[in-house]
Design a protein around this motif. Structure first.
Motif, PDB file in Angstrom:
ATOM      1  N   TYR A   4     -12.841   7.417   4.130  1.00 12.17           N
ATOM      2  CA  TYR A   4     -11.764   6.613   4.037  1.00 12.17           C
ATOM      3  C   TYR A   4     -11.168   6.112   5.399  1.00 12.17           C
ATOM      4  O   TYR A   4     -11.199   6.870   6.152  1.00 12.17           O
ATOM      5  CB  TYR A   4     -10.718   6.998   3.070  1.00 12.17           C
ATOM      6  CG  TYR A   4      -9.619   5.840   2.752  1.00 12.17           C
ATOM      7  CD1 TYR A   4      -9.746   4.773   2.007  1.00 12.17           C
ATOM      8  CD2 TYR A   4      -8.702   5.997   3.585  1.00 12.17           C
ATOM      9  CE1 TYR A   4      -8.685   3.862   1.850  1.00 12.17           C
ATOM     10  CE2 TYR A   4      -7.275   4.979   3.507  1.00 12.17           C
ATOM     11  CZ  TYR A   4      -7.710   4.289   2.739  1.00 12.17           C
ATOM     12  OH  TYR A   4      -6.525   3.276   2.488  1.00 12.17           O
ATOM     13  N   GLU A   5     -10.976   5.065   5.595  1.00  8.97           N
ATOM     14  CA  GLU A   5     -10.361   4.680   6.977  1.00  8.97           C
ATOM     15  C   GLU A   5      -9.510   3.342   6.643  1.00  8.97           C
ATOM     16  O   GLU A   5      -9.786   2.409   5.967  1.00  8.97           O
ATOM     17  CB  GLU A   5     -11.374   4.533   7.957  1.00  8.97           C
ATOM     18  CG  GLU A   5     -10.670   4.256   9.418  1.00  8.97           C
ATOM     19  CD  GLU A   5     -11.992   3.925  10.159  1.00  8.97           C
ATOM     20  OE1 GLU A   5     -11.380   3.853  11.310  1.00  8.97           O
ATOM     21  OE2 GLU A   5     -13.025   3.954  10.031  1.00  8.97           O
TER      22      GLU A   5
ATOM     23  N   ILE B 103      -7.666   8.171   8.700  1.00 10.32           N
ATOM     24  CA  ILE B 103      -9.011   8.247   8.364  1.00 10.32           C
ATOM     25  C   ILE B 103      -9.254   9.515   7.700  1.00 10.32           C
ATOM     26  O   ILE B 103      -8.525  10.643   7.969  1.00 10.32           O
ATOM     27  CB  ILE B 103      -9.847   8.292   9.821  1.00 10.32           C
ATOM     28  CG1 ILE B 103     -11.291   8.410   9.460  1.00 10.32           C
ATOM     29  CG2 ILE B 103      -9.495   9.326  10.721  1.00 10.32           C
ATOM     30  CD1 ILE B 103     -12.202   8.027  10.711  1.00 10.32           C
ATOM     31  N   VAL B 104     -10.236   9.615   6.684  1.00  6.96           N
ATOM     32  CA  VAL B 104     -10.400  10.909   5.888  1.00  6.96           C
ATOM     33  C   VAL B 104     -11.793  10.864   6.098  1.00  6.96           C
ATOM     34  O   VAL B 104     -12.898  10.387   5.867  1.00  6.96           O
ATOM     35  CB  VAL B 104      -9.816  10.589   4.468  1.00  6.96           C
ATOM     36  CG1 VAL B 104     -10.367  11.682   3.710  1.00  6.96           C
ATOM     37  CG2 VAL B 104      -8.517  10.274   4.253  1.00  6.96           C
ATOM     38  N   VAL B 105     -12.333  12.251   6.370  1.00 12.92           N
ATOM     39  CA  VAL B 105     -13.483  12.814   6.608  1.00 12.92           C
ATOM     40  C   VAL B 105     -13.824  14.026   6.067  1.00 12.92           C
ATOM     41  O   VAL B 105     -12.932  14.873   5.768  1.00 12.92           O
ATOM     42  CB  VAL B 105     -13.518  13.174   8.444  1.00 12.92           C
ATOM     43  CG1 VAL B 105     -14.835  13.616   8.807  1.00 12.92           C
ATOM     44  CG2 VAL B 105     -13.285  11.885   9.056  1.00 12.92           C
ATOM     45  N   VAL B 106     -15.160  13.917   5.482  1.00  8.97           N
ATOM     46  CA  VAL B 106     -15.533  15.272   4.757  1.00  8.97           C
ATOM     47  C   VAL B 106     -16.293  15.992   5.977  1.00  8.97           C
ATOM     48  O   VAL B 106     -17.255  15.421   6.541  1.00  8.97           O
ATOM     49  CB  VAL B 106     -16.469  14.929   3.759  1.00  8.97           C
ATOM     50  CG1 VAL B 106     -17.337  16.101   3.368  1.00  8.97           C
ATOM     51  CG2 VAL B 106     -15.969  14.269   2.384  1.00  8.97           C
TER      52      VAL B 106
ATOM     53  N   THR C 175       0.741  -1.136   0.147  1.00  7.61           N
ATOM     54  CA  THR C 175      -0.087  -0.063   0.011  1.00  7.61           C
ATOM     55  C   THR C 175       1.026   1.213  -0.032  1.00  7.61           C
ATOM     56  O   THR C 175       1.994   1.224   0.433  1.00  7.61           O
ATOM     57  CB  THR C 175      -0.978  -0.074   1.259  1.00  7.61           C
ATOM     58  OG1 THR C 175      -0.191   0.052   2.472  1.00  7.61           O
ATOM     59  CG2 THR C 175      -1.888  -1.136   1.134  1.00  7.61           C
ATOM     60  N   TYR C 176       0.013   2.500  -0.249  1.00 13.40           N
ATOM     61  CA  TYR C 176       1.062   3.561  -0.349  1.00 13.40           C
ATOM     62  C   TYR C 176       0.758   4.308   0.908  1.00 13.40           C
ATOM     63  O   TYR C 176      -0.383   5.037   0.857  1.00 13.40           O
ATOM     64  CB  TYR C 176       0.761   4.458  -1.597  1.00 13.40           C
ATOM     65  CG  TYR C 176       1.157   3.607  -3.002  1.00 13.40           C
ATOM     66  CD1 TYR C 176       2.440   3.948  -3.558  1.00 13.40           C
ATOM     67  CD2 TYR C 176       0.391   2.626  -3.593  1.00 13.40           C
ATOM     68  CE1 TYR C 176       2.867   3.372  -4.768  1.00 13.40           C
ATOM     69  CE2 TYR C 176       0.814   1.765  -4.439  1.00 13.40           C
ATOM     70  CZ  TYR C 176       2.059   2.174  -5.147  1.00 13.40           C
ATOM     71  OH  TYR C 176       2.463   1.553  -6.362  1.00 13.40           O
ATOM     72  N   PRO C 177       1.640   4.463   1.818  1.00 13.60           N
ATOM     73  CA  PRO C 177       1.048   5.206   3.140  1.00 13.60           C
ATOM     74  C   PRO C 177       0.843   6.678   2.767  1.00 13.60           C
ATOM     75  O   PRO C 177       1.477   7.299   1.873  1.00 13.60           O
ATOM     76  CB  PRO C 177       2.504   5.148   3.947  1.00 13.60           C
ATOM     77  CG  PRO C 177       3.434   4.020   3.330  1.00 13.60           C
ATOM     78  CD  PRO C 177       2.922   4.013   2.029  1.00 13.60           C
ATOM     79  N   GLY C 178       0.064   7.044   3.609  1.00 13.38           N
ATOM     80  CA  GLY C 178      -0.283   8.580   3.422  1.00 13.38           C
ATOM     81  C   GLY C 178       0.827   9.392   4.462  1.00 13.38           C
ATOM     82  O   GLY C 178       1.659   8.852   4.983  1.00 13.38           O
TER      83      GLY C 178
ATOM     84  N   ALA D  84     -16.029  13.828  18.373  1.00 19.33           N
ATOM     85  CA  ALA D  84     -17.142  12.920  18.641  1.00 19.33           C
ATOM     86  C   ALA D  84     -17.934  12.881  17.493  1.00 19.33           C
ATOM     87  O   ALA D  84     -18.432  11.827  17.128  1.00 19.33           O
ATOM     88  CB  ALA D  84     -18.006  13.182  19.852  1.00 19.33           C
ATOM     89  N   ASP D  85     -17.829  13.972  16.718  1.00 13.78           N
ATOM     90  CA  ASP D  85     -18.751  13.916  15.274  1.00 13.78           C
ATOM     91  C   ASP D  85     -17.923  14.673  14.223  1.00 13.78           C
ATOM     92  O   ASP D  85     -18.352  15.941  13.784  1.00 13.78           O
ATOM     93  CB  ASP D  85     -19.998  14.690  15.659  1.00 13.78           C
ATOM     94  CG  ASP D  85     -20.850  14.751  14.424  1.00 13.78           C
ATOM     95  OD1 ASP D  85     -20.697  13.908  13.715  1.00 13.78           O
ATOM     96  OD2 ASP D  85     -21.742  15.379  14.383  1.00 13.78           O
ATOM     97  N   PRO D  86     -17.056  13.889  13.593  1.00 12.85           N
ATOM     98  CA  PRO D  86     -16.036  14.790  12.943  1.00 12.85           C
ATOM     99  C   PRO D  86     -16.569  14.930  11.297  1.00 12.85           C
ATOM    100  O   PRO D  86     -16.164  15.583  10.668  1.00 12.85           O
ATOM    101  CB  PRO D  86     -14.940  13.682  12.580  1.00 12.85           C
ATOM    102  CG  PRO D  86     -15.434  12.289  12.776  1.00 12.85           C
ATOM    103  CD  PRO D  86     -16.502  12.460  13.912  1.00 12.85           C
TER     104      PRO D  86
END
Length: 69
Positions: free
Chosen positions: A55-56, A61-64, A15-18, A48-50
């Motif tokens: 993606y995780e 973790i990637v959050v909008v 995998t390609y690490p971020g 608590a509510d990102p």
């Protein structure tokens, strides 16, 4: 638009690490300066509510974020 900064070279798992995975790897190898290590330890974003998780994996973790207001 989604932009992800990552290593140009795959790791041992293929995998390609971020960015955070790369920084954590450098820390594990003892390659960060004391100032960089302090910064890495201080930058811990928690919520608590990102927002909507898009993606995780084991390293990140990637959050909008939710709209302000």
């Amino acid at each position: 638009m989604y932009v992800r900064f990552q290593s140009p070279t795959p790791n041992a798992r293929g995998t390609y690490p971020g960015v955070f995975g790369l920084v954590n790897s450098l820390a594990a190898q003892g390659l960060l300066s004391p100032g960089e290590e302090a910064f890495r330890r201080d930058v811990r974003l928690e919520s608590a509510d990102p927002g909507k998780v898009i993606y995780e994996d084991d390293d990140q973790i990637v959050v909008v974020p939710r709209p302000a207001g």
